[in-house]
Motif scaffolding. Structure first.
Motif, mmCIF file in Angstrom:
data_model
loop_
_atom_site.group_PDB
_atom_site.id
_atom_site.type_symbol
_atom_site.label_atom_id
_atom_site.label_comp_id
_atom_site.label_asym_id
_atom_site.label_seq_id
_atom_site.Cartn_x
_atom_site.Cartn_y
_atom_site.Cartn_z
ATOM 1 N N GLY A 160 -3.890 -7.124 -2.878
ATOM 2 C CA GLY A 160 -3.034 -6.458 -3.841
ATOM 3 C C GLY A 160 -1.762 -5.908 -3.235
ATOM 4 N N ALA A 182 -7.118 1.394 -6.474
ATOM 5 C CA ALA A 182 -8.305 0.575 -6.193
ATOM 6 C C ALA A 182 -9.318 1.356 -5.366
ATOM 7 N N ARG A 191 -13.744 -7.016 -7.518
ATOM 8 C CA ARG A 191 -12.329 -6.998 -7.935
ATOM 9 C C ARG A 191 -11.548 -5.975 -7.120
ATOM 10 N N GLU A 204 -1.151 -0.776 -5.478
ATOM 11 C CA GLU A 204 -2.495 -0.936 -6.031
ATOM 12 C C GLU A 204 -3.585 -0.397 -5.109
ATOM 13 N N THR A 224 -8.593 -6.519 -4.387
ATOM 14 C CA THR A 224 -7.306 -5.832 -4.517
ATOM 15 C C THR A 224 -6.893 -5.217 -3.183
#
Length: 94
Positions: free
Chosen positions: A52, A60, A44, A56, A48
């Motif tokens: 993203g 992250a 994930r 972010e 990102t």
């Protein structure tokens, strides 16, 4: 008739697409080596970094380093990924 410039631009675009695919493949292979208990979160976070929003990136990256804190060899592999290097460069310039 295709001009030299158009042919050159097409070649550049193809080369960039190939590099992007290689970067994503390297990241996926590195994610696959993460321990099962953190693999989904690592995936994930890497997604990102690729997709993203600018805001972010830092959270992250910080969360990724926290997750990999107990796995130094894996953390070193992630540090060598271009997407991570690009994220660090982005944060330095921000």
């Amino acid at each position: 008739m295709t001009t030299f410039f158009h042919a050159w631009r097409r070649n550049q675009a193809n080369r960039q697409a190939a590099e992007w695919l290689q970067e994503r493949t390297e990241a996926r292979l590195t994610v696959a080596d993460a321990p099962a208990e953190i693999r989904d979160d690592v995936r994930r976070l890497v997604d990102t970094l690729f997709e993203g929003a600018d805001g972010e990136v830092e959270p992250a990256l910080n969360e990724l380093w926290d997750l990999l804190g107990e796995h130094p060899p894996l953390r070193e592999r992630f540090a060598r990924l271009r997407i991570v290097a690009d994220a660090l460069d982005f944060l330095k310039r921000s």
